[in-house]
Every structure is written in C-alpha cells, then in structure tokens.
Design a protein around this motif. Structure first.
Motif, short mmCIF file in Angstrom:
data_model
loop_
_atom_site.label_atom_id
_atom_site.label_comp_id
_atom_site.label_asym_id
_atom_site.label_seq_id
_atom_site.Cartn_x
_atom_site.Cartn_y
_atom_site.Cartn_z
N ALA A 151 1.28 -41.64 64.64
CA ALA A 151 2.09 -41.80 65.85
C ALA A 151 2.88 -43.11 65.80
CB ALA A 151 1.19 -41.78 67.09
N ILE B 211 6.79 -40.14 57.03
CA ILE B 211 6.95 -39.84 58.46
C ILE B 211 8.11 -40.66 59.04
CG2 ILE B 211 5.84 -40.06 60.74
CD1 ILE B 211 3.18 -39.43 59.35
N ILE B 212 8.16 -41.94 58.67
CA ILE B 212 9.24 -42.80 59.18
C ILE B 212 10.60 -42.24 58.76
CG2 ILE B 212 10.38 -45.06 58.90
CD1 ILE B 212 7.73 -46.38 58.92
N TYR C 192 10.11 -39.99 71.98
CA TYR C 192 10.42 -41.42 72.05
C TYR C 192 9.83 -42.07 73.30
CZ TYR C 192 13.23 -45.71 72.18
OH TYR C 192 13.63 -47.01 72.25
N LEU D 152 5.91 -42.27 73.44
CA LEU D 152 5.41 -43.24 72.46
C LEU D 152 5.67 -44.66 72.94
CD1 LEU D 152 6.49 -41.59 69.08
CD2 LEU D 152 4.17 -42.09 69.79
N SER E 241 11.32 -38.69 60.45
CA SER E 241 11.59 -38.78 61.89
C SER E 241 12.91 -39.49 62.15
CB SER E 241 10.44 -39.49 62.63
OG SER E 241 10.21 -40.75 62.06
N PHE E 242 13.22 -40.49 61.32
CA PHE E 242 14.52 -41.16 61.46
C PHE E 242 15.66 -40.18 61.20
CE2 PHE E 242 18.09 -42.98 59.11
CZ PHE E 242 18.65 -43.74 60.11
N ALA F 8 18.27 -39.36 64.08
CA ALA F 8 19.63 -39.86 63.84
C ALA F 8 20.60 -38.70 63.57
CB ALA F 8 19.63 -40.83 62.67
N HIS G 40 3.98 -44.72 63.11
CA HIS G 40 5.10 -44.61 62.16
C HIS G 40 6.18 -43.67 62.69
CE1 HIS G 40 2.22 -46.63 59.59
NE2 HIS G 40 3.22 -46.95 58.81
N LEU G 41 5.74 -42.65 63.42
CA LEU G 41 6.71 -41.75 64.07
C LEU G 41 7.54 -42.54 65.08
CD1 LEU G 41 7.44 -38.67 64.28
CD2 LEU G 41 5.91 -38.59 66.24
N PHE G 42 6.88 -43.42 65.79
CA PHE G 42 7.54 -44.27 66.80
C PHE G 42 8.63 -45.12 66.13
CE2 PHE G 42 7.05 -48.38 69.33
CZ PHE G 42 7.98 -48.01 70.28
N ILE G 43 8.30 -45.70 64.98
CA ILE G 43 9.27 -46.55 64.27
C ILE G 43 10.48 -45.72 63.83
CG2 ILE G 43 9.64 -48.00 62.21
CD1 ILE G 43 6.57 -48.62 62.37
N GLY G 44 10.21 -44.57 63.21
CA GLY G 44 11.30 -43.73 62.71
C GLY G 44 12.18 -43.20 63.83
N VAL G 45 11.54 -42.73 64.90
CA VAL G 45 12.30 -42.16 66.02
C VAL G 45 13.12 -43.26 66.71
CG1 VAL G 45 12.03 -41.12 68.31
CG2 VAL G 45 10.81 -40.17 66.39
N SER G 46 12.53 -44.45 66.85
CA SER G 46 13.26 -45.56 67.48
C SER G 46 14.49 -45.91 66.67
CB SER G 46 12.37 -46.82 67.57
OG SER G 46 11.24 -46.56 68.31
N ALA G 47 14.32 -46.01 65.34
CA ALA G 47 15.46 -46.33 64.47
C ALA G 47 16.54 -45.24 64.60
CB ALA G 47 15.01 -46.46 63.03
N GLY G 48 16.11 -43.99 64.61
CA GLY G 48 17.05 -42.88 64.74
C GLY G 48 17.76 -42.89 66.07
N TYR G 49 17.01 -43.21 67.13
CA TYR G 49 17.59 -43.26 68.47
C TYR G 49 18.69 -44.32 68.52
CZ TYR G 49 18.14 -44.30 73.41
OH TYR G 49 18.68 -44.52 74.65
#
Lengths: 219, 200
Positions: B31, A74-75, A111, A114, A78-79, A83, B33-42
């Motif tokens: 949710a 998931i990480i 984002y 969350l 989603s990254f 990105a 882990h999604l938060f971590i991934g989306v934050s890094a991507g952002y």
C-alpha cells in the motif's frame, strides 16, 4: 561560465521582482507577469525531474532484481496507470479532473484513502510519542503540556460539556482555549513570523547579491 | 458495481495501512509503494492539465507565442540533472527558480510577516490582553536575538519569551493532534459506515 551565468540569472530575476513591487508599471509589471508564467513551467519541470528520478531509481532496482524489487514494480505500474489516465484523458471527454472520470475514480478510491490513512496513522504515533515525551519536568514543559491540554479539550464538545455547569463563562474550556489561541499563542506566533521574515529577507538578499552560492553545488 | 468495487478497494487499502500499527508487513509495504506511485502519477497528470497544457503547449504550438521556448528550454535543462556529465546545465534553471523565489519572498515576507505583524502589534495598553500580546511579541523577539548573551534583563526577558513560545508550541501540538484525530475519525466513519454499513 558554469557559475557566472546562473549568478547573473538569479540577480536579474530577483531584482526585477523587487523593482516591480515598487514600480508596478510597464515594463516591470509585464516582465514580472512573464517571469511568473515561466516560473510555473520551470517549477513543473522540477517536479517532473523528481518523478523521472523516482522511475530511474525504481527501474534500476527492478533491472538489478535488488531486494524488494517487487515493490518497485508496484510504484512504476501505479504511476503509469495514474499518469496515463490523467494525461491522455482516458475515459473522459473534457478534463480528467471532472467528476465521474476514471482519473477521479482512482483519486477517490485509491489516492484519497491512502493519503488520509497515512496521515491518520500519525495520530497513534503522536499519541505514543507524547506519552513518552510529555513529562512536566520543568516549567517550560508544564506550560507546553497545559496549553496543549486546554486547546485539545476546548475544541471538542466534551470540553464544553465538562465545564458547562460553571456559571463564570470565562472558565469554560472553550473560552480558555480561544483565549490561549488569540493572545499568548498569537504573540509567540508573531514573534516567530517576524523572525522568519527577517531570516528570509537576509537570505534572499544574500542570494540576489551572489553572496550565498551553495545552491549551485560543487565545481 | 463500480462504486462497490471502489469502496472495497479503498477499505482494503485503509486496512493495509493500519496494519502497520501491528508491525511492518508486506501488505503495508504494498500500500505504501502504491501510494508513492499513485501520488507521482496524480501530480504528473495535474501538472500536465493545469500547467503544461494551458501555459506552455497551447500558447506555444497553437497561438504561436514563441517566447515560451525559453521556459521550455530552461525546463529541459532542469531535467538534464538526471545525467551526471551534463548535470551542471540545470544550474541555469535552478538559478531562475532561486532568483524569482528570492525576489518574491523578500517583498512578500517584508510586507506580510514583518511590517504587517509589527503594525498589528502596536496596540494601546487599555486592555490586559493587549499588554500580554505586546509583551509576548517583544519577549519572543528578544529570545531570538542571539547577538548578545542572554543574561540580566535580556536573559529574564528571553526567559519570558520562552514561556510564550512554549504555550504556542503546545497550542500547535494540540491542533496537530486534533487534525490527525479528525482524519482517523474520518477513516473510521468510512470503514464502519460506507464499507460495513454499521453507521446510519
């Protein structure tokens, strides 16, 4: 060589910034501007390093099928989605940071909820922690409790509603809260700020002079 | 349609995070882990659009500012940290960051947090509030003076400093609670208003 050059770089860059403050003229102000731009770029690479490390750690978990590897997927996914859309401007003509782009759609619907919910969750933990920890066992704890009580109640409408019948305005909860913030709180905050400043100044000097070297690590 | 899907996604993610109040569960973890991934991507996207592109890529490759090769190399050296055998090379980049931060902080903290705060505390004693402010600053500073044992007059003043500090910590705590509660209210307004349409 592995330690001397970094110490030299730290000393030079630190001294340039100090000189540029006292002599804001060429060439020092120009070197300062140049270094500031470089700093932004290198600091951005530091964040990229953190993100790459996150991907390496989670990629390794997926590769090894370690416990909870599904969450690592998931990480990574989603990254890549966030990105990818933001970096390659997918679905947007100008900047992906403009309103109405797919990137901002994800920002507002994934984002932002969350982030705010994670921090809102802390309200419950702060409440339960304070219920356990806030016992007025001594004078200091009682002061802390009282200040928190007045600031919390004085900043919401019900605080003023509760005390609005009192003819003396300085006894209204909002007035008391404002006074606490403006005088006793400000006094202590200033003492803390001056203390922090002295600590940072001495640490910065130690770093620039090469006395403090722990940031270089071992070897 | 897209807005409706967005609201549903946001509402479900909000509920997934709140489900942790009951106990740790797979929906919360998802949710989280999604938060971590989306934050890094952002942040990667944000840095690319606001730092790399305007400060490095465009000036270096389109305007020919070749001096920017230096931060590019230092940045790549920073990333070498990922490889243990040549990780030491990142020290050069870290040294640059540490040097700039030290020089910058030394001056700005000296100016804003030391000199300006002392200047703002030099008040006349015509008002009781001014006296409280000056006494609070001095006693607070004396509490942080650890070079002598806190006994006698020094100990008494340090004790007074603790009281002022306790009031400040209480006020900060109150503010933190208020900020978190307002975020909670915001999420509740979203769930009950935007999602369920119960608030008008």
């Amino acid at each position: 060589m592995r330690r001397e050059i970094p110490l030299f770089i730290t000393a030079i860059t630190g001294v340039v910034f100090i000189i540029a403050y006292f002599i804001p003229h060429p060439p020092f102000n120009q070197i300062q501007d140049l270094f500031q731009t470089w700093f932004q770029i290198i600091a951005a690479f530091a964040i990229i390093l953190g993100v790459l490390n996150l991907m390496v750690v989670n990629g390794d978990k997926v590769y090894r099928r370690s416990k909870g590897w599904g969450y690592s997927v998931i990480i990574i996914l989603s990254f890549l989605v966030m990105a990818g859309i933001g970096t390659f401007k997918l679905g947007s003509k100008a900047s992906p940071l403009e309103e109405g782009t797919p990137f901002m759609y994800l920002f507002y619907n994934v984002y932002y909820p969350l982030t705010s919910t994670v921090f809102a969750l802390l309200a419950f933990f702060v409440a339960s922690a304070s219920f356990r920890a806030f016992r007025a066992r001594n004078k200091e704890a009682a002061l802390l409790l009282t200040a928190a009580f007045f600031v919390m109640l004085g900043r919401v409408p019900i605080g003023d509603y509760l005390t609005s019948w009192i003819p003396l305005k300085w006894l209204h909860l909002s007035t008391i809260a404002n006074w606490i913030m403006a005088y006793p709180n400000m006094a202590a905050q200033r003492a803390i700020m001056i203390g922090i400043a002295l600590g940072i100044i001495s640490t910065s000097l130690r770093l620039i002079l090469g006395i403090e070297r722990s940031y270089l690590g071992g070897d | 349609m897209a807005d409706t899907i967005g609201i549903w996604v946001a509402a479900l993610l909000t509920l997934f995070i709140f489900s942790f109040l009951y106990k740790d569960n797979p929906l919360y973890k998802m949710a989280e882990h999604l938060f971590i991934g989306v934050s890094a991507g952002y942040w990667v996207s944000y840095l690319y659009q606001n730092v790399f592109k305007p400060n490095l890529y465009n000036p270096l490759f389109h305007q020919g500012k070749l001096l920017l090769i230096i931060p590019l190399i230092l940045g790549l050296m920073m990333v070498m940290r990922l490889f243990p055998k040549i990780g030491w090379i990142s020290r050069w980049s870290i040294a640059f960051i540490v040097g700039i931060t030290s020089g910058y902080y030394l001056i700005t903290y000296l100016q804003t947090n030391a000199v300006d705060q002392v200047r703002a505390s030099l008040l006349n004693f015509s008002q009781i509030n001014n006296i409280i402010l000056v006494v609070g600053v001095l006693s607070g500073l004396i509490y942080f003076f650890f070079s002598a044992e806190h006994r006698g007059v020094l100990g008494g003043t340090a004790k007074l400093g603790i009281w002022f500090l306790m009031v400040a910590f209480g006020a900060s705590f109150g503010y933190t609670v208020m900020a978190r509660i307002s975020l909670l209210i915001g999420r509740m307004q979203f769930l009950l208003g935007d999602w369920l349409g119960l608030l008008h």
